[in-house]
Structures are given as C-alpha cells and as structure tokens.
Design a protein around this motif. Structure first.
Motif, PDB file in Angstrom:
ATOM      1  N   ASP A 120       6.560  10.945 -13.324  1.00 51.73           N
ATOM      2  CA  ASP A 120       7.380  10.019 -14.117  1.00 51.73           C
ATOM      3  C   ASP A 120       6.676   8.665 -14.161  1.00 51.73           C
ATOM      4  OD1 ASP A 120       9.304   8.398 -15.267  1.00 51.73           O
ATOM      5  OD2 ASP A 120      10.971   9.408 -14.289  1.00 51.73           O
ATOM      6  N   PRO A 121       5.824   8.437 -15.164  1.00 51.60           N
ATOM      7  CA  PRO A 121       5.066   7.181 -15.247  1.00 51.60           C
ATOM      8  C   PRO A 121       5.947   5.927 -15.270  1.00 51.60           C
ATOM      9  CG  PRO A 121       4.148   8.804 -16.751  1.00 51.60           C
ATOM     10  CD  PRO A 121       5.434   9.387 -16.224  1.00 51.60           C
ATOM     11  N   ALA A 122       7.150   6.057 -15.818  1.00 55.51           N
ATOM     12  CA  ALA A 122       8.046   4.901 -15.877  1.00 55.51           C
ATOM     13  C   ALA A 122       8.467   4.463 -14.471  1.00 55.51           C
ATOM     14  CB  ALA A 122       9.277   5.224 -16.719  1.00 55.51           C
ATOM     15  N   ALA A 176       3.737   5.216  -5.971  1.00 59.58           N
ATOM     16  CA  ALA A 176       3.593   5.035  -7.419  1.00 59.58           C
ATOM     17  C   ALA A 176       2.476   5.914  -7.972  1.00 59.58           C
ATOM     18  CB  ALA A 176       3.316   3.563  -7.740  1.00 59.58           C
ATOM     19  N   TYR A 177       1.401   6.070  -7.216  1.00 61.40           N
ATOM     20  CA  TYR A 177       0.306   6.944  -7.647  1.00 61.40           C
ATOM     21  C   TYR A 177       0.798   8.381  -7.828  1.00 61.40           C
ATOM     22  CZ  TYR A 177      -3.513   3.560  -6.853  1.00 61.40           C
ATOM     23  OH  TYR A 177      -4.369   2.498  -6.939  1.00 61.40           O
ATOM     24  N   VAL A 178       1.596   8.846  -6.876  1.00 58.57           N
ATOM     25  CA  VAL A 178       2.118  10.213  -6.964  1.00 58.57           C
ATOM     26  C   VAL A 178       3.062  10.347  -8.155  1.00 58.57           C
ATOM     27  CG1 VAL A 178       3.542  11.957  -5.816  1.00 58.57           C
ATOM     28  CG2 VAL A 178       1.867  10.638  -4.491  1.00 58.57           C
ATOM     29  N   MET A 179       3.949   9.363  -8.313  1.00 60.07           N
ATOM     30  CA  MET A 179       4.940   9.416  -9.397  1.00 60.07           C
ATOM     31  C   MET A 179       4.303   9.285 -10.764  1.00 60.07           C
ATOM     32  SD  MET A 179       7.780  10.124  -8.107  1.00 60.07           S
ATOM     33  CE  MET A 179       8.683   9.970  -9.647  1.00 60.07           C
ATOM     34  N   ALA A 216       0.833  -1.210   0.000  1.00 57.59           N
ATOM     35  CA  ALA A 216       0.000   0.000   0.000  1.00 57.59           C
ATOM     36  C   ALA A 216       0.867   1.259   0.000  1.00 57.59           C
ATOM     37  CB  ALA A 216      -0.932  -0.004   1.210  1.00 57.59           C
ATOM     38  N   LEU A 217       1.896   1.275   0.834  1.00 56.82           N
ATOM     39  CA  LEU A 217       2.792   2.431   0.888  1.00 56.82           C
ATOM     40  C   LEU A 217       3.465   2.674  -0.462  1.00 56.82           C
ATOM     41  CD1 LEU A 217       4.537   1.945   4.361  1.00 56.82           C
ATOM     42  CD2 LEU A 217       2.898   3.739   3.743  1.00 56.82           C
TER      43      LEU A 217
END
Length: 209
Positions: free
Chosen positions: A47-49, A40-43, A34-35
């Motif tokens: 930066d989608p990669a 990953a949601y923020v990134m 979850a953390l």
C-alpha cells in the motif's frame, strides 16, 4: 570501481555521523525514524499510500526534528569545524535545503484545494479518506522527486559517482541507522545527552591524520 564506490559510501556515512549526530536525542529519533522507514519500505509493496504517510508523518518528521531542535550548532571542537562550514560542505540536504523540502511537503496538499483533480491525475476527492490517500500519493512523489533532484544536482556540482553514492546512502540509511543508533535510547535514559564515542573517534582520527 565498486571498491571506490563503497569507500565513498563509507566516507559519506562517517561524515554525516560525525558532523550531524552528536546528540543522543537526535540519535534516538533517528532510531525511531529507521524503524518506521523500514515499515514504510515493506508497505511500499502492499500500500504505497500508507508507506508515504508513515514515511513523512513519522519517519521524516522525527528524523528532521532531531536535526533542527536537538543537534548542537555551535563550534564543533571534535571536528574543528564551524556550523557554517559543515553546512557548506554537506553533500546532501543541509538545514537550509531541508527547510525548502519540508515546506514543499507541508504545502503540497493545498494543490488539491486549488484543483481536486491535480490536472486530471485524480478523481475529485469527496471524503477525508479520499483526500488523505491523494495527499499520500503527492507526498510519495515529493519524496522520490527530492531524492532524484539532489542526486542529479550532485552530478553537475560534484560528479556522477558522488550523486549515486549519496542516493545509495539515503536509501540504505534506515538499515545503517538501526545498527548505529540502537543503543542511543538506553544511553539517553541514563542521562547521556551527547555521544562520548564521537570524542574518542575524533581524537583517534587526529592521531592518524
């Protein structure tokens, strides 16, 4: 309409928790997942990669390791259900479907060796850095594709509401898991391998059944 949607969301979340999250190790790995998913949601906006790499290499691997290696698969006395029955009624990806999804994820980078341009979508990779970022883009597509595929699949085998509720559940799972399992690592350190709260909740549900 909204009330029914939220009730169905609560039902799917409760079924997922009571059927598939008995192990404190599994719960702790879901907390880690979850953390990292929230990161990953923020990134995803910057930066989608990087988002895809963290999402698959950390979030998904820790999450699925908890299910595959640590969750009990014997008869579920709390819910009075066999493992086979739980797999059959699973709304989302059961273990068999997860094997297929994880296999697609693991094997997907091979397409860049067969066609470095991926049918003209990419410039041919020259360095490890180029290859890694292109793999990340493929993994992002696999993740989104897996979510949409099962959602639409549920439209046909269940109904549209069930599919939309499941999609909403998956997207919001990191937030919910953070609240639900934040105490699991401490409980695990105290030597608690199975969540005793599930027994209490199961008994309460049977009394009201």
């Amino acid at each position: 309409m909204i009330k029914n949607f939220l009730q169905e969301l609560r039902t799917q979340r409760w079924d997922d928790h009571r059927y598939y999250h008995h192990s404190r190790i599994n719960q702790s790995l879901h907390f880690v997942s979850a953390l990292s998913f929230l990161f990953a949601y923020v990134m995803l906006f910057f930066d989608p990669a990087i988002s895809a790499l963290v999402g698959w290499l950390v979030s998904m691997t820790s999450r699925q390791a908890g299910h595959f290696f640590f969750e009990p698969r014997g008869y579920d006395h709390i819910n009075q259900a066999t493992h086979e029955h739980k797999e059959e009624i699973k709304v989302g990806y059961n273990l068999q479907r997860k094997v297929v999804l994880m296999a697609i994820w693991a094997l997907s980078p091979l397409v860049l060796f067969a066609d470095p341009t991926l049918f003209g979508l990419f410039a041919p990779w020259e360095t490890v850095f180029d290859f890694t970022r292109q793999v990340a883009k493929i993994w992002l597509a696999v993740g989104i594709g897996g979510l949409l595929f099962r959602t639409v699949h549920l439209f046909f085998i269940r109904d549209i509401e069930t599919g939309l509720v499941w999609m909403a559940k998956i997207i919001t799972d990191p937030f919910h898991d953070l609240m639900l399992y934040h105490k699991a690592p401490l409980a695990l350190l105290k030597g608690e391998l199975i969540d005793p709260g599930l027994h209490l909740a199961g008994e309460l549900e049977q009394k009201h059944a």
